[in-house]
Each structure stands twice: as C-alpha cells, then as structure tokens.
Scaffold this active site. Structure first.
Site, PDB file in Angstrom:
ATOM      1  N   SER A   6       1.242  -1.544   0.123  1.00  0.00           N
ATOM      2  CA  SER A   6      -0.297   0.043  -0.201  1.00  0.00           C
ATOM      3  C   SER A   6       0.644   1.045  -0.355  1.00  0.00           C
ATOM      4  O   SER A   6       1.816   1.238   0.887  1.00  0.00           O
ATOM      5  CB  SER A   6      -0.602  -0.241   0.948  1.00  0.00           C
ATOM      6  N   HIS A  31      -1.022  -0.922  -3.999  1.00  0.00           N
ATOM      7  CA  HIS A  31      -2.310  -1.088  -3.882  1.00  0.00           C
ATOM      8  C   HIS A  31      -2.460   1.009  -3.503  1.00  0.00           C
ATOM      9  O   HIS A  31      -1.437   1.593  -2.494  1.00  0.00           O
ATOM     10  CB  HIS A  31      -2.626  -1.423  -2.425  1.00  0.00           C
ATOM     11  N   ASP A  33      -4.481   3.772  -2.164  1.00  0.00           N
ATOM     12  CA  ASP A  33      -5.318   4.319  -0.895  1.00  0.00           C
ATOM     13  C   ASP A  33      -5.974   5.999  -1.326  1.00  0.00           C
ATOM     14  O   ASP A  33      -5.398   6.369  -0.787  1.00  0.00           O
ATOM     15  CB  ASP A  33      -5.375   4.370   0.470  1.00  0.00           C
ATOM     16  N   MET A  35      -8.482   8.778   0.022  1.00  0.00           N
ATOM     17  CA  MET A  35      -8.612   9.289   0.636  1.00  0.00           C
ATOM     18  C   MET A  35      -9.589  10.926   0.397  1.00  0.00           C
ATOM     19  O   MET A  35      -8.666  11.511   0.189  1.00  0.00           O
ATOM     20  CB  MET A  35      -7.956   9.393   1.969  1.00  0.00           C
ATOM     21  N   HIS A  64      -8.459   2.222  -4.160  1.00  0.00           N
ATOM     22  CA  HIS A  64      -9.127   1.289  -3.622  1.00  0.00           C
ATOM     23  C   HIS A  64     -10.358   3.298  -3.027  1.00  0.00           C
ATOM     24  O   HIS A  64      -9.291   3.837  -2.012  1.00  0.00           O
ATOM     25  CB  HIS A  64      -8.870   1.682  -2.120  1.00  0.00           C
ATOM     26  N   MET A  66     -11.760   5.489  -0.484  1.00  0.00           N
ATOM     27  CA  MET A  66     -12.243   6.203   0.404  1.00  0.00           C
ATOM     28  C   MET A  66     -12.937   6.746   0.281  1.00  0.00           C
ATOM     29  O   MET A  66     -12.355   8.448   0.915  1.00  0.00           O
ATOM     30  CB  MET A  66     -11.821   5.831   1.692  1.00  0.00           C
ATOM     31  N   MET A 135     -12.046  -4.863   5.114  1.00  0.00           N
ATOM     32  CA  MET A 135     -11.052  -4.314   5.593  1.00  0.00           C
ATOM     33  C   MET A 135     -11.190  -4.431   6.769  1.00  0.00           C
ATOM     34  O   MET A 135     -11.888  -5.229   7.232  1.00  0.00           O
ATOM     35  CB  MET A 135     -11.563  -3.149   5.945  1.00  0.00           C
ATOM     36  N   GLY A 140      -9.138   4.866   7.337  1.00  0.00           N
ATOM     37  CA  GLY A 140      -8.462   6.315   7.532  1.00  0.00           C
ATOM     38  C   GLY A 140      -6.736   6.267   7.584  1.00  0.00           C
ATOM     39  O   GLY A 140      -6.318   7.048   7.123  1.00  0.00           O
ATOM     40  N   PHE A 141      -6.147   4.848   8.093  1.00  0.00           N
ATOM     41  CA  PHE A 141      -4.853   5.276   8.234  1.00  0.00           C
ATOM     42  C   PHE A 141      -4.275   4.031   8.042  1.00  0.00           C
ATOM     43  O   PHE A 141      -4.995   2.440   8.987  1.00  0.00           O
ATOM     44  CB  PHE A 141      -4.714   5.886   9.894  1.00  0.00           C
ATOM     45  N   GLY A 142      -2.736   3.655   8.292  1.00  0.00           N
ATOM     46  CA  GLY A 142      -2.342   2.847   8.000  1.00  0.00           C
ATOM     47  C   GLY A 142      -1.768   2.729   9.518  1.00  0.00           C
ATOM     48  O   GLY A 142      -1.896   3.227  10.492  1.00  0.00           O
ATOM     49  N   GLY A 143      -1.257   1.901   9.580  1.00  0.00           N
ATOM     50  CA  GLY A 143      -0.320   0.918  11.091  1.00  0.00           C
ATOM     51  C   GLY A 143      -1.197   0.678  12.526  1.00  0.00           C
ATOM     52  O   GLY A 143      -0.855   0.767  13.251  1.00  0.00           O
ATOM     53  N   ASP A 173      -7.077  -6.000   4.149  1.00  0.00           N
ATOM     54  CA  ASP A 173      -5.914  -4.694   3.898  1.00  0.00           C
ATOM     55  C   ASP A 173      -6.997  -3.757   4.746  1.00  0.00           C
ATOM     56  O   ASP A 173      -7.582  -3.586   5.515  1.00  0.00           O
ATOM     57  CB  ASP A 173      -7.325  -3.818   2.296  1.00  0.00           C
ATOM     58  N   GLY A 174      -5.365  -4.602   5.675  1.00  0.00           N
ATOM     59  CA  GLY A 174      -5.118  -3.151   7.342  1.00  0.00           C
ATOM     60  C   GLY A 174      -5.216  -4.160   8.499  1.00  0.00           C
ATOM     61  O   GLY A 174      -5.156  -5.086   8.681  1.00  0.00           O
ATOM     62  N   GLY A 175      -4.047  -4.093   8.165  1.00  0.00           N
ATOM     63  CA  GLY A 175      -3.041  -4.500   9.735  1.00  0.00           C
ATOM     64  C   GLY A 175      -2.495  -5.938   8.967  1.00  0.00           C
ATOM     65  O   GLY A 175      -2.192  -6.721  10.239  1.00  0.00           O
ATOM     66  N   GLY A 195       0.816  -2.207   4.173  1.00  0.00           N
ATOM     67  CA  GLY A 195       1.983  -1.171   4.132  1.00  0.00           C
ATOM     68  C   GLY A 195       2.557  -0.607   4.873  1.00  0.00           C
ATOM     69  O   GLY A 195       3.638  -1.301   4.896  1.00  0.00           O
TER      70      GLY A 195
HETATM   71  C1  DX5 Z   1      -6.480   2.197   5.315  1.00  0.00           C
HETATM   72  C2  DX5 Z   1      -5.637   1.026   4.019  1.00  0.00           C
HETATM   73  C3  DX5 Z   1      -4.861   0.642   4.417  1.00  0.00           C
HETATM   74  C4  DX5 Z   1      -3.480   0.498   4.665  1.00  0.00           C
HETATM   75  C5  DX5 Z   1      -2.966  -0.637   5.269  1.00  0.00           C
HETATM   76  O1  DX5 Z   1      -7.133   2.393   5.143  1.00  0.00           O
HETATM   77  O2  DX5 Z   1      -7.682   1.413   2.859  1.00  0.00           O
HETATM   78  O3  DX5 Z   1      -4.666  -0.101   3.054  1.00  0.00           O
HETATM   79  O4  DX5 Z   1      -2.815   1.614   4.276  1.00  0.00           O
HETATM   80  O5  DX5 Z   1      -1.986  -0.147   6.018  1.00  0.00           O
HETATM   81  P1  DX5 Z   1      -1.222  -0.952   7.064  1.00  0.00           P
HETATM   82  O6  DX5 Z   1      -0.722  -2.317   6.424  1.00  0.00           O
HETATM   83  O7  DX5 Z   1      -0.055  -0.351   7.408  1.00  0.00           O
HETATM   84  O8  DX5 Z   1      -2.175  -1.267   8.416  1.00  0.00           O
HETATM   85 ZN    ZN Z   2      -6.450   0.598   1.417  1.00  0.00          ZN
END
Ligand code: DX5
Ligand code: ZN
Length: 223
Positions: A6, A31, A33, A35, A64, A66, A135, A140-143, A173-175, A195
């Site tokens: 990502s 990927h 994102d 936003m 993606h 959002m 999801m 909204g956020f990575g990590g 997608d996510g974590g 990501g």
């Molecule tokens: C969150 C994004 C994810 C995010 C994944 O809203 O849709 O794609 O970038 O990031 P990680 O892998 O760090 O959770």
């Molecule tokens: Zn995403």
C-alpha cells in the site's frame, strides 16, 4: 496469491522511487488508498499521483476509493491508469450505478466492506464484482492493529464464492503482517494489502516474497 503493497505507507516525497521499488519487489499489485477527508478522517492523494506512478509500476494499480462521492472521480482515475477501482458498500444505493460505471470504463470492479458492516450487505453484488475487499481495520490510516473479528467475514466471502460458483478475488486490507497473513489465507483470502509491514523494509522484495510464501503455505495446509 497476490501481494499488494500500500503506497499509503511509502515515502510521500518519493512516489516514483517507491513505485519502482514495489515493481522490482515482484509485488503483483500496487494498492493506492484514496482518502477524501469525508468518508474517512484523512486525506491521502488523488489521480495525479496515480498518473505519476503509472509508468513506474508495470503490473496492476489497485485503487481503493475511500470517498463519499466516487462518481465524480471514476473517469479521472481510469484515465490516470488505474487497472482496478474499488468503492465501499457503505455508499448504499449508489453502489449499483458505481459498479456499472467502473465496468463501463473497462476497469476491474472492486467492492469494499468496513469492519462494522454486516457481510450480508455485499451478497447482492457478488456476481457483479471482480474483487471483494474485506477491511480488517477501520479505514483512514495505516499502521493500525488487525481486527480479528473480521476473519469470519473473509470465511463467509469465500463460502459464497464456492457456493455461487463465482470468481471474485478476496482481498484483505489493514494490519496485514507476517503474523496475520496466514490466518487470512486460511480463511480464504488470496490478495493481501500491506503498508507498514512491507514499505518500511529496505529489502521490499524479500518482505514481499516472505509474505507470499507464508500465505501460500497457510492456504496449502487447508488442502
Ligand atoms: C487504511 C488503508 C489500508 C492501509 C493498510 O484505510 O485502506 O490499505 O494503507 O496499511 P497497514 O498495512 O499499515 O495497515
Ligand atoms: Zn486500502
């Protein structure tokens, strides 16, 4: 198995370099994102970044959205080079025209679902999509940490795919990390967005290979 780093977790000052790094890593998808600061409480980047990275990533650009009003953005992302465009089921009665519009633009059609939304909401659309994005964090956020309660939704998506004889990919997608990817693969996911777990590595290729091997081995355990 598809691994999709990502770009949200990459160095925002070096998008072309990061896309090249992802290309060289052998990742099947990149990927992106998008936003809008309204559908999610963050703003990331738009079509011009997709256009900028397009020449530097030779395989699938997985966009993606959002966004609360994706209908005003679809053409720009398609023109910028998106291969696949995903919108959220939470947009309700806008979903059908959105999926048709993405299809009419000649792009792969993705449908995403947030953690609190009941998986039953996507069932009416499964025959119209190429990609179901589950999801595993609130967008909204990575990590963010992986939400275990989403795993049964992956299993349900995989069960409907078998029962209905459909062919959509199941993306998580996510974590998603080396610690969570196996569980997702065993649940039926075949496409993995990551990501933080990937872009922070200097050796992105090694991290991508390790994640793909872990997912492939976990899925093989089911057979
Ligand atoms: C969150 C994004 C994810 C995010 C994944 O809203 O849709 O794609 O970038 O990031 P990680 O892998 O760090 O959770
Ligand atoms: Zn995403």
């Amino acid at each position: 198995m598809v691994i999709a780093p990502s770009l949200l977790a990459s160095n925002f000052g070096r998008f072309e370099h990061e896309a090249t790094r992802a290309d060289r890593s052998g990742a099947e998808w990149l990927h992106l994102d998008i936003m809008d600061g309204h559908f999610v409480p963050n703003i990331s980047f738009g079509p011009e970044v997709v256009r900028a990275v397009r020449p530097h990533f030779s395989r699938v650009l997985d966009v993606h959205l959002m966004c609360s009003k994706p209908e005003i953005l679809l053409e720009s992302f398609a023109k910028a080079g998106a291969d696949s465009i995903t919108v959220h089921i939470e947009l309700g009665d806008q979903v059908t025209p959105l999926l048709w519009k993405i299809r009419s633009l000649g792009r792969k059609v993705g449908l995403a679902i947030n953690p609190p939304t009941n998986i039953a909401a996507v069932k009416p659309y499964l025959s119209q999509i190429d990609l179901l994005l589950i999801m595993t964090v609130n967008p909204g956020f990575g990590g963010q940490p992986f939400i275990e309660e989403c795993v049964p939704k992956i299993q349900q998506g995989a069960a409907w795919k078998r029962e209905l004889g459909l062919n959509y990919r199941i993306e998580v997608d996510g974590g998603v990390t080396l610690a969570t990817v196996a569980e997702c693969a065993r649940a039926g996911a075949d496409t993995f967005v990551a990501g933080t777990a990937l872009f922070r590595h200097r050796n992105l290729g090694g991290a991508v290979r390790k994640m793909r091997d872990t997912a492939t081995k976990a899925a093989a355990e089911l057979i």
